[in-house]
Design an enzyme around this catalytic site. Structure first.
Site, PDB file in Angstrom:
ATOM      1  N   PHE A 111       7.775  10.216 -17.511  1.00 17.04           N
ATOM      2  CA  PHE A 111       7.662   9.002 -16.708  1.00 17.04           C
ATOM      3  C   PHE A 111       8.230   9.330 -15.340  1.00 17.04           C
ATOM      4  O   PHE A 111       8.984  10.297 -15.179  1.00 17.04           O
ATOM      5  CB  PHE A 111       8.438   7.849 -17.369  1.00 17.04           C
ATOM      6  CG  PHE A 111       7.560   6.748 -17.919  1.00 17.04           C
ATOM      7  CD1 PHE A 111       6.346   7.015 -18.513  1.00 17.04           C
ATOM      8  CD2 PHE A 111       7.974   5.427 -17.855  1.00 17.04           C
ATOM      9  CE1 PHE A 111       5.548   6.006 -19.031  1.00 17.04           C
ATOM     10  CE2 PHE A 111       7.196   4.402 -18.362  1.00 17.04           C
ATOM     11  CZ  PHE A 111       5.977   4.692 -18.957  1.00 17.04           C
ATOM     12  N   GLN A 153      11.031  -4.842  -7.667  1.00 17.82           N
ATOM     13  CA  GLN A 153      10.213  -3.634  -7.823  1.00 17.82           C
ATOM     14  C   GLN A 153       8.726  -3.969  -7.784  1.00 17.82           C
ATOM     15  O   GLN A 153       8.248  -4.842  -8.516  1.00 17.82           O
ATOM     16  CB  GLN A 153      10.533  -2.937  -9.145  1.00 17.82           C
ATOM     17  CG  GLN A 153       9.764  -1.622  -9.304  1.00 17.82           C
ATOM     18  CD  GLN A 153      10.223  -0.847 -10.521  1.00 17.82           C
ATOM     19  OE1 GLN A 153       9.773  -1.102 -11.632  1.00 17.82           O
ATOM     20  NE2 GLN A 153      11.127   0.106 -10.318  1.00 17.82           N
ATOM     21  N   HIS A 210       5.387  -2.367  -8.694  1.00 19.88           N
ATOM     22  CA  HIS A 210       4.802  -1.261  -9.448  1.00 19.88           C
ATOM     23  C   HIS A 210       3.611  -0.723  -8.671  1.00 19.88           C
ATOM     24  O   HIS A 210       2.812  -1.491  -8.118  1.00 19.88           O
ATOM     25  CB  HIS A 210       4.359  -1.758 -10.831  1.00 19.88           C
ATOM     26  CG  HIS A 210       4.109  -0.666 -11.815  1.00 19.88           C
ATOM     27  ND1 HIS A 210       3.003   0.158 -11.747  1.00 19.88           N
ATOM     28  CD2 HIS A 210       4.819  -0.259 -12.896  1.00 19.88           C
ATOM     29  CE1 HIS A 210       3.051   1.025 -12.749  1.00 19.88           C
ATOM     30  NE2 HIS A 210       4.141   0.797 -13.461  1.00 19.88           N
ATOM     31  N   LEU A 219      -0.792  -5.075 -14.919  1.00 23.78           N
ATOM     32  CA  LEU A 219      -0.267  -3.716 -14.879  1.00 23.78           C
ATOM     33  C   LEU A 219      -1.225  -2.689 -15.470  1.00 23.78           C
ATOM     34  O   LEU A 219      -1.779  -2.882 -16.549  1.00 23.78           O
ATOM     35  CB  LEU A 219       1.056  -3.663 -15.647  1.00 23.78           C
ATOM     36  CG  LEU A 219       1.879  -2.392 -15.469  1.00 23.78           C
ATOM     37  CD1 LEU A 219       2.362  -2.276 -14.030  1.00 23.78           C
ATOM     38  CD2 LEU A 219       3.064  -2.412 -16.424  1.00 23.78           C
ATOM     39  N   GLU A 230       2.325   2.939 -16.346  1.00 20.45           N
ATOM     40  CA  GLU A 230       2.741   4.217 -15.782  1.00 20.45           C
ATOM     41  C   GLU A 230       2.379   5.387 -16.687  1.00 20.45           C
ATOM     42  O   GLU A 230       2.328   6.533 -16.251  1.00 20.45           O
ATOM     43  CB  GLU A 230       4.249   4.199 -15.524  1.00 20.45           C
ATOM     44  CG  GLU A 230       4.758   5.385 -14.751  1.00 20.45           C
ATOM     45  CD  GLU A 230       6.122   5.120 -14.134  1.00 20.45           C
ATOM     46  OE1 GLU A 230       6.946   6.028 -14.128  1.00 20.45           O
ATOM     47  OE2 GLU A 230       6.331   3.999 -13.644  1.00 20.45           O
ATOM     48  N   ARG A 255       8.991   4.810  -8.385  1.00 20.10           N
ATOM     49  CA  ARG A 255       8.007   3.752  -8.205  1.00 20.10           C
ATOM     50  C   ARG A 255       7.971   3.223  -6.776  1.00 20.10           C
ATOM     51  O   ARG A 255       6.897   2.928  -6.247  1.00 20.10           O
ATOM     52  CB  ARG A 255       8.286   2.606  -9.183  1.00 20.10           C
ATOM     53  CG  ARG A 255       7.933   2.953 -10.623  1.00 20.10           C
ATOM     54  CD  ARG A 255       8.239   1.817 -11.570  1.00 20.10           C
ATOM     55  NE  ARG A 255       7.756   2.129 -12.912  1.00 20.10           N
ATOM     56  CZ  ARG A 255       7.905   1.332 -13.961  1.00 20.10           C
ATOM     57  NH1 ARG A 255       8.524   0.173 -13.819  1.00 20.10           N
ATOM     58  NH2 ARG A 255       7.436   1.684 -15.145  1.00 20.10           N
ATOM     59  N   HIS A 311       6.510  -6.453 -10.093  1.00 22.80           N
ATOM     60  CA  HIS A 311       6.565  -6.122 -11.521  1.00 22.80           C
ATOM     61  C   HIS A 311       7.900  -6.416 -12.184  1.00 22.80           C
ATOM     62  O   HIS A 311       7.945  -6.841 -13.331  1.00 22.80           O
ATOM     63  CB  HIS A 311       6.227  -4.632 -11.684  1.00 22.80           C
ATOM     64  CG  HIS A 311       6.309  -4.143 -13.092  1.00 22.80           C
ATOM     65  ND1 HIS A 311       5.603  -4.727 -14.132  1.00 22.80           N
ATOM     66  CD2 HIS A 311       7.016  -3.115 -13.648  1.00 22.80           C
ATOM     67  CE1 HIS A 311       5.854  -4.075 -15.257  1.00 22.80           C
ATOM     68  NE2 HIS A 311       6.723  -3.122 -15.002  1.00 22.80           N
ATOM     69  N   ARG A 357      14.258   0.456 -10.486  1.00 27.15           N
ATOM     70  CA  ARG A 357      14.320   0.737 -11.917  1.00 27.15           C
ATOM     71  C   ARG A 357      13.536   1.986 -12.285  1.00 27.15           C
ATOM     72  O   ARG A 357      12.393   2.169 -11.858  1.00 27.15           O
ATOM     73  CB  ARG A 357      13.802  -0.446 -12.730  1.00 27.15           C
ATOM     74  CG  ARG A 357      13.816  -0.175 -14.236  1.00 27.15           C
ATOM     75  CD  ARG A 357      13.504  -1.403 -15.036  1.00 27.15           C
ATOM     76  NE  ARG A 357      12.155  -1.892 -14.890  1.00 27.15           N
ATOM     77  CZ  ARG A 357      11.085  -1.360 -15.490  1.00 27.15           C
ATOM     78  NH1 ARG A 357      11.201  -0.264 -16.222  1.00 27.15           N
ATOM     79  NH2 ARG A 357       9.890  -1.901 -15.304  1.00 27.15           N
TER      80      ARG A 357
END
Length: 648
Positions: A175, A289, A291, A308, A311, A342, A406, A441
């Protein structure tokens, strides 16, 4: 009343300290009203009574612990309570098992070392601190990272069907911004699988749950909590929950933006507004955040706008291209490419679009078609299915994406060892709180926080009940003295009257219109790129928007979506102002907070911003950040970093 009046946001409707006890006694003795013993009701839990103030009818429910929010965080707290001999009541705004947790698709972080045996919890903590630009709460980070291997093993023992390596270990994927393959997963439906596992465990333990309940006010004198007030969303009937222990686990506020990955009726700041009004402090609200990869509504339809694209698509090798066919992340992050943090990837995409290299639909392309189709189907089945339904085969062609709001790193300020908020009896956990994630995050850490910290909060509340109710156990633990005082009842009835007045609003503007305007306002003035002029303009427009609530029209009664959105609007207005003010205050760029007028990170701003409210309004102050432990400092000094080219 209070929050529902245009000129008074945020409102602080509190019992005075003397009102919180029927006789004003300092030891908290409750005398209550004669004859309020109630009847046992296992469905709603604790004791249940019906009451009325004449025009309003409502039920009174007592419970030792009230858990507000039925996602992973709330469920894990409730499980720990039940295993400790305390029977809580869990309430949620939706049907059982329908919580935002299910939308966290890509995975959950734990340093298991299934594929990279060099990984350990200290490196996980170091990655989290680096991603959070070192304004995270180090205790929160280390508790989460240290707890997670055990929590994943626990979920495994409860039946969570993690994907496996060829030799049977829990599989892990890359990730963004993680030094090793650390993210455990169930295809691309990890959050759904986690919530199913937790719900099954809660059912096995017989934990009571009440669906379709909306909490609109906490009973608080600013120093301690005595329960909560709300309504049944199906019947419209008022509900007064009497409890000395309330856990907020009701999510964040990312849906206050025009493009967002939530549903419109969740993540509107409920928990943060409730906590602020109850006397708790909020922390770091400026960090929202975005995304990098949300669906582009212009192509896929308005109902999909901002949803979404996990990821995991990039974690499995997906590549980003602009409309000119350039793999543009080579310009912005040649080492980590699409798997950089991100905020870095989101700003890169926003820049490509703003400089004219985006698609005609206002996005860029995300392409994983170079991978084997069977591999894509195996690792990303939900994505394959979703886009197939929209006429797109992701195994053969790219999809269009653009940044979407997000996750909110900011939230309620808590002690992560206990979940305590500074208001006695009020706890918070999950996306409701701030501290683990700092300024940005790390992907895969949201699910991790829910179960790691959720267990610790549950343990602490059990200990608190054990110390105060040593001779009472089970469903009756903590309820023996839970009579409702006349002052508590009066405060609840004020809230019910306010809700009735809101439902009767007969002006010219619908709640959905003002919610849409609020979301556009924050998107325009507090989005991915910000400056002081825009933020201050946003505050001015917010004041005008608040004034327009005087002309609100609610269509239908308290069971209608129109009424629900009116309450959502009140929460959103309460949270938007401190968020904008905190963003003005932080005169630097750090993580997800990017100020074009202060584009550099300033070491002097390595602090947290605390927001509190009272009858005189909002106040903001700075607080220093603690130091990580020696093992984590050593991991930071070694400079671990993801090497994207392992995927090539």
């Amino acid at each position: 009343m209070g929050r529902y009046l245009k000129a008074f946001v945020p409102s602080v409707i509190l019992m005075t300290p003397s009102e919180s006890d029927a006789d004003g006694s300092p030891d908290g003795e409750r005398t209550g009203d004669a004859g309020e013993s109630g009847v046992e009701n296992r469905l709603t839990h604790g004791s249940l009574e019906s009451a009325s103030d004449g025009a309003l009818e409502y039920d009174v429910v007592t419970t030792p612990v009230l858990v507000v929010g039925a996602g992973a965080a709330g469920a894990r707290v409730a499980i720990e309570l039940a295993e400790g001999g305390v029977e809580p009541l869990v309430i949620g705004k939706r049907d059982h098992g329908d919580a935002h947790t299910t939308w966290a698709a890509g995975g959950v972080n734990a340093a298991l070392g299934s594929l990279d045996d060099e990984d350990d919890w200290t490196i996980h903590a170091a990655d989290t601190l680096n991603e959070g630009h070192h304004i995270n709460d180090p205790d929160a980070v280390e508790l989460t990272a240290h707890e997670m291997p055990a929590r994943v093993r626990e979920l495994e023992s409860w039946g969570m069907p993690f994907d496996r390596t060829d030799d049977g270990r829990i599989n892990q994927r890359y990730f963004g911004a993680q030094s090793y393959r650390r993210t455990c997963f169930v295809g691309d439906r990890t959050g759904e699988a986690m919530l199913e596992t937790l719900v099954d465990r809660a059912r096995d333990l017989g934990i009571p749950k009440r669906d379709n309940v909306m909490i609109t006010r906490l009973l608080s004198d600013g120093t301690r909590v005595a329960g909560a007030v709300g309504f049944d969303m199906e019947s419209g009937r008022g509900l007064l929950f009497r409890s000395d222990h309330v856990v907020l686990a009701a999510g964040g506020f990312s849906a206050l933006y025009r493009r967002h990955s939530s549903r419109d009726d969740e993540n509107n700041g409920d928990a943060q507004a409730l906590a602020l009004e109850a006397g708790a402090r909020l922390l770091d609200l400026e960090f929202v955040q975005f995304h990098p990869t949300g669906m582009v509504g212009e192509r896929y339809g308005e109902e999909w706008d901002g949803r979404l694209v996990t990821e995991a698509v990039r974690g499995e090798g997906g590549r980003l291209f602009n409309a000119e066919g350039e793999r543009f992340m080579e310009r912005y992050s040649p080492d980590q490419m699409e798997l950089d943090a991100r905020d870095v990837v989101a700003r890169a995409i926003a820049r490509e679009i703003s400089e004219g290299r985006g698609t005609e639909n206002g996005g860029v392309y995300l392409d994983i078609s170079h991978r084997d189709p069977n591999y894509i189907q195996d690792r990303l089945p939900s994505m394959v299915e979703r886009f197939e339904s929209l006429g797109v085969d992701i195994t053969a062609e790219p999809i269009e994406v653009a940044p979407t709001a997000h996750y909110t790193m900011g939230g309620v300020d808590v002690d992560f060892h206990t979940g305590e908020t500074g208001v006695e009896g009020l706890y918070a956990v999950g996306e409701t709180v701030a501290g683990v994630h700092g300024a940005n995050r790390l992907g895969g850490n949201s699910l991790a926080e829910t179960v790691a910290i959720g267990k610790l909060v549950g343990e602490h509340v059990v200990d608190e009940l054990d110390s105060s109710e040593t001779d009472v156990v089970g469903a009756d633990a903590g309820t023996a003295d839970l009579e409702v005082t006349s002052q508590q009842r009066a405060l609840a009835e004020r809230e019910f009257q306010a809700l009735s007045a809101l439902a009767d609003s007969d002006g010219d503007v619908l709640p959905t219109e003002l919610l849409d305007e609020l979301r556009q306002l924050l998107w325009n003035h507090a989005g991915i790129l910000r400056d002081e002029d825009d933020l201050r303009t946003g505050l001015e427009k917010l004041a005008v928007l608040r004034d327009r609530t005087a002309d609100l029209r609610v269509e239908g009664d308290r069971t209608s979506k129109s009424f629900e959105y009116a309450v959502d609007l009140s929460f959103g207005l309460t949270v938007a102002e401190p968020m904008l003010r905190a963003a003005v205050e932080r005169a630097e760029s750090r993580g997800a907070h990017h100020r074009t007028d202060y584009p550099e990170t300033d070491p002097d701003w390595g602090v947290n911003l605390l927001v509190s409210a009272d009858q005189s309004g909002l106040s903001i102050r700075r607080r220093g950040v603690g130091d990580p432990s020696e093992p984590v400092r050593e991991a930071l000094e070694k400079g671990y970093e993801l090497d994207y080219h392992h995927l090539e």
